[in-house]
Scaffold this motif. Structure first.
Motif, mmCIF file in Angstrom:
data_model
loop_
_atom_site.group_PDB
_atom_site.id
_atom_site.type_symbol
_atom_site.label_atom_id
_atom_site.label_comp_id
_atom_site.label_asym_id
_atom_site.label_seq_id
_atom_site.Cartn_x
_atom_site.Cartn_y
_atom_site.Cartn_z
ATOM 1 N N GLU A 147 -0.589 2.163 -39.506
ATOM 2 C CA GLU A 147 -1.373 3.377 -39.741
ATOM 3 C C GLU A 147 -2.840 3.085 -39.427
ATOM 4 O OE1 GLU A 147 -0.366 6.687 -41.174
ATOM 5 O OE2 GLU A 147 1.330 5.849 -40.103
ATOM 6 N N ARG A 148 -3.549 4.084 -38.930
ATOM 7 C CA ARG A 148 -4.951 3.900 -38.553
ATOM 8 C C ARG A 148 -5.849 4.722 -39.477
ATOM 9 N NH1 ARG A 148 -5.642 4.614 -32.188
ATOM 10 N NH2 ARG A 148 -7.687 3.780 -32.773
ATOM 11 N N PRO A 149 -6.705 4.055 -40.250
ATOM 12 C CA PRO A 149 -7.587 4.788 -41.161
ATOM 13 C C PRO A 149 -8.746 5.446 -40.426
ATOM 14 C CG PRO A 149 -8.053 2.445 -41.281
ATOM 15 C CD PRO A 149 -6.861 2.594 -40.367
ATOM 16 N N THR A 158 -9.435 -0.104 -56.601
ATOM 17 C CA THR A 158 -8.669 -1.318 -56.328
ATOM 18 C C THR A 158 -7.280 -0.990 -55.797
ATOM 19 O OG1 THR A 158 -9.861 -2.474 -58.099
ATOM 20 C CG2 THR A 158 -7.815 -3.473 -57.316
ATOM 21 N N VAL A 159 -6.607 -0.039 -56.450
ATOM 22 C CA VAL A 159 -5.270 0.361 -56.001
ATOM 23 C C VAL A 159 -5.334 0.965 -54.603
ATOM 24 C CG1 VAL A 159 -3.347 1.957 -56.427
ATOM 25 C CG2 VAL A 159 -4.342 0.668 -58.325
ATOM 26 N N LEU A 216 -4.175 0.414 -48.839
ATOM 27 C CA LEU A 216 -4.632 0.335 -47.447
ATOM 28 C C LEU A 216 -4.103 -0.916 -46.745
ATOM 29 C CD1 LEU A 216 -8.352 1.533 -47.261
ATOM 30 C CD2 LEU A 216 -6.331 2.560 -46.227
ATOM 31 N N LEU A 217 -3.941 -2.000 -47.499
ATOM 32 C CA LEU A 217 -3.389 -3.219 -46.897
ATOM 33 C C LEU A 217 -1.953 -2.988 -46.425
ATOM 34 C CD1 LEU A 217 -4.697 -5.998 -49.333
ATOM 35 C CD2 LEU A 217 -5.584 -5.387 -47.069
ATOM 36 N N ARG A 233 -2.993 6.851 -49.995
ATOM 37 C CA ARG A 233 -1.655 7.030 -50.539
ATOM 38 C C ARG A 233 -0.787 7.891 -49.626
ATOM 39 N NH1 ARG A 233 -5.719 6.422 -53.648
ATOM 40 N NH2 ARG A 233 -5.652 5.160 -55.554
ATOM 41 N N ASP A 234 -1.399 8.891 -48.986
ATOM 42 C CA ASP A 234 -0.624 9.715 -48.066
ATOM 43 C C ASP A 234 -0.378 9.002 -46.748
ATOM 44 O OD1 ASP A 234 0.212 12.268 -49.208
ATOM 45 O OD2 ASP A 234 -1.910 12.528 -49.597
#
Length: 233
Positions: free
Chosen positions: A69-71, A55-56, A61-62, A130-131
């Protein structure tokens, strides 16, 4: 290594990462700042740590959206697999019966987490959520990566502690040792699983050493700039 092999490397690394986090939690000597937060939220809500981690991660990511940023596939896999393997390992690994066992779990967790970090980062399929937050804030604010990361982890650690997460000597040991351990494994797996550009650079260097072939000095950007343990998480 072909993409399928890199995917296997990524998945193995992430499963081991979640397992390492569980070993640190089971040591009850303290864990990483983010897992202190996950543990604190878990204790307050009754939801499993793995579910909290997922969840975190999704909420973080939101925050990538305004930071632009691009996942990658590794980013999404990170959110899901680390949380699932964390819960599975917590279910399998029993609580230690004494301090020596706790110390072994702490040491084993740090080494395993360093190895897992090296595996999934050298797969080069996307950074963890997180990074991505860290690098995004670094780019937007212009502050150093070290300062941004430190501020994030201090805030996360403080929030986790206030929510009931375990902060102890293991937290300090983790903070002091995980960087060198992860960096060692990053270099090891970087040599074992070189990127396609590194392999091409090696071929060019080999051809250049052959008699009668003009030697051209190649700029090996991937090797000169090794993956950093700042890409973990």
């Amino acid at each position: 290594m072909h993409r399928a092999g890199r995917l296997v490397q990524l998945f193995v690394g992430l499963v081991l990462y979640g397992t390492a986090c569980a070993l640190l939690v089971r040591s009850e000597l303290g864990t990483s700042p983010w897992d202190v937060l996950h543990q604190g939220v878990s204790r307050q809500t009754g939801v499993s740590m793995g579910t909290v981690s997922i969840t975190v991660g999704a909420l973080v990511l939101l925050l990538w959206i305004p930071l632009r940023e691009r996942p990658g596939v590794g980013t999404v896999a990170n959110v899901i697999l680390v949380g699932l393997s964390l819960d599975a390992a917590l279910w399998i690994v029993p609580e230690p019966s004494g301090r020596p066992a706790r110390v072994v779990l702490l040491a084993g967790g740090i080494v395993l987490l360093g190895a897992a970090t090296g595996l999934y980062i050298t797969a080069r399929l996307g950074s963890g959520p997180r990074d991505g937050l860290m690098t995004g804030l670094h780019r937007v604010t212009g502050r150093s990566v070290r300062l941004v990361r430190t501020c994030i982890e201090v805030v996360v650690l403080a929030a986790g502690f206030l929510l009931g997460g375990t902060v102890g000597v293991g937290t300090a040991v983790f903070a002091l040792t995980i960087g060198p351990v992860a960096q060692w494994f990053l270099r090891l797996f970087g040599r074992l699983f070189p990127s396609p550009s590194e392999r091409m650079s090696d071929r060019i260097s080999t051809w250049a050493r052959r008699p009668g072939i003009l030697r051209v000095r190649s700029h090996r950007t991937d090797r000169d700039h090794e993956p950093s343990c700042a890409d973990a998480g």
